[in-house]
Write an enzyme that holds these catalytic residues in place. Structure first.
Site, PDB file in Angstrom:
ATOM      1  N   ARG A   1       0.679  -1.158  -0.016  1.00 42.10           N
ATOM      2  CA  ARG A   1       0.031  -0.144   0.179  1.00 42.10           C
ATOM      3  C   ARG A   1       0.796   1.419  -0.087  1.00 42.10           C
ATOM      4  O   ARG A   1       0.609   2.524  -0.771  1.00 42.10           O
ATOM      5  CB  ARG A   1      -0.831  -0.100   1.212  1.00 42.10           C
ATOM      6  CG  ARG A   1      -2.009  -1.004   0.978  1.00 42.10           C
ATOM      7  CD  ARG A   1      -2.858  -1.103   2.405  1.00 42.10           C
ATOM      8  NE  ARG A   1      -4.010  -1.960   2.073  1.00 42.10           N
ATOM      9  CZ  ARG A   1      -4.799  -2.336   2.913  1.00 42.10           C
ATOM     10  NH1 ARG A   1      -4.906  -2.008   4.208  1.00 42.10           N
ATOM     11  NH2 ARG A   1      -6.116  -3.161   2.808  1.00 42.10           N
TER      12      ARG A   1
ATOM     13  N   LYS B   1     -20.548 -18.033   3.883  1.00 41.98           N
ATOM     14  CA  LYS B   1     -22.212 -17.933   4.098  1.00 41.98           C
ATOM     15  C   LYS B   1     -22.615 -17.216   3.352  1.00 41.98           C
ATOM     16  O   LYS B   1     -22.341 -16.072   2.555  1.00 41.98           O
ATOM     17  CB  LYS B   1     -22.012 -17.509   5.450  1.00 41.98           C
ATOM     18  CG  LYS B   1     -21.577 -18.143   6.673  1.00 41.98           C
ATOM     19  CD  LYS B   1     -21.951 -17.472   8.002  1.00 41.98           C
ATOM     20  CE  LYS B   1     -21.538 -18.281   9.173  1.00 41.98           C
ATOM     21  NZ  LYS B   1     -21.707 -17.536  10.461  1.00 41.98           N
TER      22      LYS B   1
ATOM     23  N   GLY C   1      -9.874 -10.327  -0.147  1.00 35.81           N
ATOM     24  CA  GLY C   1      -8.680 -10.990   0.325  1.00 35.81           C
ATOM     25  C   GLY C   1      -8.208 -12.281  -0.023  1.00 35.81           C
ATOM     26  O   GLY C   1      -7.065 -12.389  -0.504  1.00 35.81           O
TER      27      GLY C   1
ATOM     28  N   GLY D   1     -13.626  -4.284   1.804  1.00 37.74           N
ATOM     29  CA  GLY D   1     -14.986  -3.820   2.016  1.00 37.74           C
ATOM     30  C   GLY D   1     -15.541  -3.061   0.824  1.00 37.74           C
ATOM     31  O   GLY D   1     -17.013  -3.029   0.584  1.00 37.74           O
TER      32      GLY D   1
END
Length: 424
Positions: free
Chosen positions: A41, A224, A377, A400
């Protein structure tokens, strides 16, 4: 999406002598001694900083690091190691400035690092007073942190409201371009038509923005359904093929009337899975259900792997990967795609015995002529494992933020920059 880009400002000569505030994403991992263990980063932020310095600006850079408590400084929350690494990469001094909200001393041709922005009281709640003080520090605000684009905080959103000029840095602009190409960010208004397939929040793009190249195929995998239900619903209204994997695929197998043994699944969401299948079918699209799977009796790297037809799963079986026939079918679909969106490995790829499905799809994406965008990720880990970084159209760093785009949400950073551009 119409936004102002930092590169455009530089091209018109409007940056020289200006105070430039860059919101970067420098949230890098560190060991217990505070040493940076992975600096991707920081290296990714260098082009934006160099652009500003080369243009003759006085440069301020800040970022969050970790999860500090606002107003309570702790040594482990400091950006000092980040400033030192950035100085090495730039080949010049990068002074770390603390307590910077009320004023920063920096001259054209200099760059300073502003201490962890999440130490400022009011940062996370986007307090207007804090945002206005930040905006007063600069002539130009540059948002270059896609990983924070889904958060409306003082250093990501509020400052963009009040700064004299607000624009996107090269990293953020590249993310916007890639996501727009894959998903045609805009307000979704019905089933997709060839050449127009928007996905995103209202007002995120101009009407009539070109859609992604068809067929548009999405891979959504994970443990999930519940964590990605809104993504599945949003994509089911827009994509031509929706490939599911992992525990999500197990739930869809239940919805298709198949037995899954003791595999991870969410039986209470079978109805939601059926709704996604039906929504796709109503548009002539499909959610491919595995025809074969790789099973084991235990969740372990050394557990014996057995390939079975999807109809032959025993009560004590764990499904840990898609089978070779299924992988081959899906690979052909990916090779024929026009656009591919990839979020999540389709099996337990960390265990070599259950990695073939993910590897097969990864290599199909690499060989496909489609424009591909990948994020998340585990997805990035799979890309690295199979060495296909150079064969994926765009690898999103947002985590996210990338998921929220797939959910059909307008990211706050996109919204405010587009609004500022519209009123400029």
């Amino acid at each position: 999406m119409k936004i102002l880009r930092f590169a455009d400002l530089i091209a018109t000569g409007k940056v020289a002598g200006q105070r430039v505030f860059i919101r970067a994403d420098l949230n890098v991992p560190q060991d217990d001694a505070g040493n940076i263990t992975e600096d991707t980063r920081i290296r990714a932020s260098v082009p934006c900083v160099k652009m500003a310095l080369d243009a003759g600006a006085a440069v301020m850079v800040t970022s969050h690091l970790g999860r500090p408590t606002e107003g309570e400084f702790k040594p482990e929350d400091s950006l000092a190691p980040v400033a030192a690494r950035l100085a090495e990469l730039l080949g010049r001094e990068v002074k770390l400035v603390s307590n910077w909200v009320d004023g920063v001393d920096v001259a054209p041709g200099q760059v300073v690092m502003l201490e962890n922005c999440r130490l400022n009281k009011g940062e996370k709640k986007n307090k207007e007073e804090l945002a206005q003080k930040m905006a007063a520090l600069c002539d130009i605000f540059v948002h270059d942190a896609f990983g924070t684009a889904h958060r409306a905080e003082a250093s990501t959103y509020g400052i963009a409201q009040f700064a004299k000029v607000a624009c996107a840095g090269p990293l953020l602009a590249a993310e916007i371009d890639a996501i727009s190409k894959a998903l045609a960010i805009g307000s979704f208004a019905g089933p997709p038509q060839e050449g127009s397939a928007p996905l995103g929040g209202a007002g995120a793009a101009s009407v009539g923005a070109p859609g992604p190249k068809r067929p548009l195929v999405a891979i959504v995998a994970g443990s999930k359904v519940s964590t990605k239900l809104t993504i599945l619903k949003a994509l089911s209204a827009n994509v031509d093929g929706l490939i599911v994997g992992g525990g999500i695929a197990n739930t869809f197998m239940l919805a298709a009337g198949l037995k899954i043994g003791k595999s991870l699944a969410e039986a209470d969401l079978v109805g939601e899975a059926k709704a996604v299948i039906e929504a796709m079918a109503a548009r002539g699209a499909a959610v491919p259900i595995p025809v074969d799977v790789v099973c084991a009796k235990a969740f372990a790297a050394d557990a014996p792997a057995t390939v079975k037809a999807a109809t032959d799963v025993a009560d004590d079986d764990l499904i840990l990967d898609i089978g070779p026939k299924t992988a081959a079918i899906l690979a052909e679909q990916l090779k024929a795609a026009g656009t591919i969106v990839w979020n999540g490995p389709v099996g337990v790829f960390e265990f070599d015995a259950f990695a073939q499905g993910t590897e097969t799809l990864a290599r199909a994406i690499a060989k496909s002529e489609a424009f591909s965008i990948a994020g998340g990720g585990d997805t990035l880990a799979a890309i690295a494992k199979y060495g296909i970084e150079g064969d994926v159209g765009y690898i999103s760093t947002g985590g996210g933020a990338f998921l929220e785009v797939l959910e059909g949400k307008t990211l706050p950073a996109f919204e405010i920059l587009a609004r500022r551009a519209a009123t400029a």
